[in-house]
Design a protein around this motif. Structure first.
Motif, mmCIF file in Angstrom:
data_model
loop_
_atom_site.group_PDB
_atom_site.id
_atom_site.type_symbol
_atom_site.label_atom_id
_atom_site.label_comp_id
_atom_site.label_asym_id
_atom_site.label_seq_id
_atom_site.Cartn_x
_atom_site.Cartn_y
_atom_site.Cartn_z
ATOM 1 N N ASP A 201 0.835 -1.214 0.000
ATOM 2 C CA ASP A 201 0.000 0.000 0.000
ATOM 3 C C ASP A 201 0.865 1.258 0.000
ATOM 4 O O ASP A 201 0.539 2.253 -0.647
ATOM 5 N N ILE A 202 2.002 1.192 0.716
ATOM 6 C CA ILE A 202 2.907 2.347 0.716
ATOM 7 C C ILE A 202 3.499 2.546 -0.683
ATOM 8 O O ILE A 202 3.546 3.654 -1.207
ATOM 9 N N TYR A 203 3.937 1.413 -1.279
ATOM 10 C CA TYR A 203 4.526 1.506 -2.624
ATOM 11 C C TYR A 203 3.526 2.104 -3.609
ATOM 12 O O TYR A 203 3.848 2.975 -4.412
ATOM 13 N N GLY B 191 12.932 10.637 -7.064
ATOM 14 C CA GLY B 191 12.994 10.448 -5.615
ATOM 15 C C GLY B 191 14.402 10.175 -5.112
ATOM 16 O O GLY B 191 14.710 10.414 -3.945
ATOM 17 N N ILE B 192 15.276 9.661 -5.978
ATOM 18 C CA ILE B 192 16.656 9.357 -5.574
ATOM 19 C C ILE B 192 17.345 10.602 -5.034
ATOM 20 O O ILE B 192 18.125 10.536 -4.095
ATOM 21 N N VAL B 193 17.019 11.768 -5.622
ATOM 22 C CA VAL B 193 17.624 13.001 -5.113
ATOM 23 C C VAL B 193 16.670 13.756 -4.200
ATOM 24 O O VAL B 193 16.870 14.929 -3.921
ATOM 25 N N GLY B 194 15.610 13.077 -3.766
ATOM 26 C CA GLY B 194 14.718 13.693 -2.791
ATOM 27 C C GLY B 194 13.630 14.563 -3.381
ATOM 28 O O GLY B 194 13.064 15.410 -2.699
ATOM 29 N N ALA B 195 13.336 14.344 -4.689
ATOM 30 C CA ALA B 195 12.318 15.178 -5.323
ATOM 31 C C ALA B 195 10.988 14.455 -5.441
ATOM 32 O O ALA B 195 10.243 14.664 -6.394
ATOM 33 N N GLY B 196 10.664 13.599 -4.479
ATOM 34 C CA GLY B 196 9.339 13.008 -4.402
ATOM 35 C C GLY B 196 9.147 11.788 -5.289
ATOM 36 O O GLY B 196 9.952 11.487 -6.159
ATOM 37 N N GLN C 44 12.401 7.429 -4.125
ATOM 38 C CA GLN C 44 13.039 7.492 -2.804
ATOM 39 C C GLN C 44 13.028 6.118 -2.119
ATOM 40 O O GLN C 44 14.046 5.642 -1.634
ATOM 41 N N LEU C 45 11.848 5.484 -2.126
ATOM 42 C CA LEU C 45 11.735 4.139 -1.544
ATOM 43 C C LEU C 45 12.648 3.163 -2.269
ATOM 44 O O LEU C 45 13.322 2.347 -1.650
ATOM 45 N N LEU C 46 12.653 3.283 -3.574
ATOM 46 C CA LEU C 46 13.466 2.393 -4.394
ATOM 47 C C LEU C 46 14.934 2.510 -3.983
ATOM 48 O O LEU C 46 15.612 1.514 -3.707
#
Lengths: 270, 287
Positions: free
Chosen positions: A74-76, A221-226, A230-232
């Motif tokens: 569900d989070i993913y 998300g890797i650089v924190g842009a949503g 990020q999870l990955l």
């Protein structure tokens, strides 16, 4: 067929390919081979052997991937939806603001002193990858999806302007002259003569950019842009291969669905 | 009274070739004049200059004025051109309409020159303008097709839609560049009948270029003939006998007759003249 005799067949030779064309083909082959040789060492292609010597690591990877862990699905999924939402806004903004820039970089509509500077500006937007823009916007507006939207927006502004202006440069100028002949203004020529001609292509390009943007947004998300990136990234870094595999499955399924949907829409638009 | 169309000493050079060579013509208001000539004689070039779509050579002192207002002089289109264009309707040989827009919208575009720019840009046409557009479409006989896309119309219907656009424009001068060149004979006659009707009933000045001299004979009292960018004849159409055209054009003159009619035999009896008489009242009744 009956009128053709055996003699007719015998006298017809197959024409030889001209020397020029053969030389041309050879030249192309040589150039490609040269490029590959030139890039071999710098790209460390000599390490191909590692694919086999380190196969053990690969096997470990694969084992983890073969048993994906969907406990936190569900989070993913929620993060995947955010990823799509980032792409929605990034695409929308780049299309809306890309249209005037596309018109300004079309040489059949605008004079060269507008076209050239605008094109160079759009080149700059395009040349820099979304990730780089994301890094900059994370600094400017803080961590989170908004930085991702801005990164997609700026990079795609350049892409959309180029794609859209190519469509504008391929229009039929004759109906536009018909409109000019009625005493319409330049802007009205564009609105009534140019835009109706390019609309189907623009819709198609816009949807295609949306597909691409969803893919790009998965790594922002890797650089924190949503988004799901990020999870990955966190899971890869903590060697949680089962969770990484689950996230990747969700990404692949989502992207496939969106590609199929957008393809359907594109066919319908044209 | 000012000329409807006045062209003075106009020259145009493309690359090394002279497309127009010192052309001067004057068309009085209310006239219907044919412009004939073989392919490449400069008909289209001349009409495109008159419509203000192309600039003439900068050298020399060529000038074009429409209803007394200068459209271009010394190879420069004047600042007035946009305003002047709105009183000149133009019908091209093909591709008059924007294919993806509705026929009605294509006709409404005729209003753009005569309405506030912002309203035009937002396509805020008034109900009255739409009614006038429908009347114009009805007059040219394609009101049924108003809601179709322009690209769905046949060649002749597209020409008629372009004429309807000129009507909506309130054009006092209509320039038609080979409006019937790609049409079958019956569509061609319909288009020419409509042009003739606009000329007679509305007093619109019509300058129409034609490839075949038969139509000039049937529809226009006066004919201007071009050859290699020069005016070689300007006078009554009746004088254009096959012999005379032969003198003017030599071997090229064959191109100027409808295929099937025996030009060499001398008397190419203008067949469609009767059709004009019978079709004109029908067009009038339709309005």
């Amino acid at each position: 067929m009956t009128s053709q005799t055996a003699a007719d067949h015998a006298t017809i030779d197959v024409p030889r390919e001209p020397l020029r064309e053969r030389a041309y083909k050879w030249a192309i082959g040589l150039v490609i081979a040269g490029l590959l040789v030139w890039s071999w060492h710098p790209a460390e292609m000599f390490r191909w052997i590692n694919l086999f010597t380190d196969a053990g690591n690969m096997a470990e990877f694969a084992r983890g991937f073969l048993s994906p862990n969907f406990r936190d699905w569900d989070i993913y999924l929620a993060d995947m939806v955010v990823t799509v939402q980032i792409a929605v806004w990034g695409t929308f903004l780049s299309v809306v603001f890309g249209i005037p820039f596309a018109i300004m970089s079309s040489s059949n509509v605008c004079p060269v002193w507008i076209v050239q500077p605008v094109r160079r500006l759009m080149d700059a937007c395009r040349a820099i990858n979304e990730i780089v823009f994301a890094l900059l916007f994370v600094v400017a507006v803080g961590l989170g999806p908004f930085a991702g939207v801005m990164a997609l927006f700026i990079h795609n502004l350049g892409v959309v302007a180029k794609l859209f202006s190519e469509a504008v440069e391929a229009i039929d100028p004759r109906p536009v002259e018909g409109i000019r002949a009625t005493g319409a203004s330049k802007l009205q020529e564009i609105i009534f003569g140019v835009i109706p001609q390019v609309t189907p292509l623009w819709i198609s390009f816009g949807l295609y950019r949306f597909e691409t943007n969803v893919r790009s947004a998965t790594v922002l998300g890797i650089v924190g842009a949503g988004g799901i990136g990020q999870l990955l990234w966190e899971n890869i870094r903590s060697f949680a291969y089962a969770e990484t595999a689950a996230i990747m499955v969700i990404i692949v399924v989502s992207i496939t669905l969106i590609d199929m949907l957008s393809q359907r829409l594109r066919k319908w638009a044209i | 009274m000012a000329c409807a169309v006045s062209v003075e000493k106009l020259s145009k050079t493309f690359g090394g070739t002279r497309a127009l060579d010192n052309v001067s013509i004057a068309v009085e208001p209310g006239e219907m004049v044919a412009l004939i000539g073989a392919s490449g004689s400069g008909k289209s070039t001349l009409l495109r200059h008159i419509a203000g779509l192309v600039e003439a050579d900068k050298t020399g002192d060529g000038a074009i004025s429409i209803l007394g207002r200068t459209m271009q002089a010394n190879g420069r289109i004047t600042a007035d051109a946009r305003a002047i264009r709105s009183s000149v309707g133009v019908v091209f040989q093909q591709f008059n309409l924007v294919g993806r827009l509705k026929v009605l919208t294509n006709v409404l575009i005729g209003n753009l020159g005569n309405m506030p720019r912002l309203k035009g840009c937002l396509s805020l046409f008034t109900g009255e303008q739409k009614k006038a557009a429908m009347r114009a479409l009805h007059r040219v006989g394609i009101a049924q097709q108003a809601m179709q896309r322009g690209s769905t119309l046949s060649g002749g219907q597209q020409q008629r839609a372009a004429i309807a656009r000129s009507l909506v424009q309130g054009a006092r001068v209509l320039i038609a560049d080979e409006p019937i060149a790609s049409l079958d004979p019956s569509s061609a006659r319909k288009v020419m009948d409509i042009l003739g009707d606009l000329n007679r009933r509305d007093g619109i000045t019509v300058l129409v270029s034609l490839h075949q001299v038969e139509y000039a004979l049937n529809y226009c009292r006066r004919t201007i003939a071009l050859r290699n960018g020069q005016v070689v004849y300007d006078g009554p159409s009746e004088a254009l006998t096959p012999e005379f055209l032969g003198e003017l054009y030599g071997a090229e003159s064959e191109e100027l007759f409808l295929p099937g009619l025996d030009a060499a035999a001398g008397k190419a009896e203008p067949k469609p003249r009767r059709a004009v008489a019978s079709l004109a009242p029908a067009a009038a009744a339709a309005y």
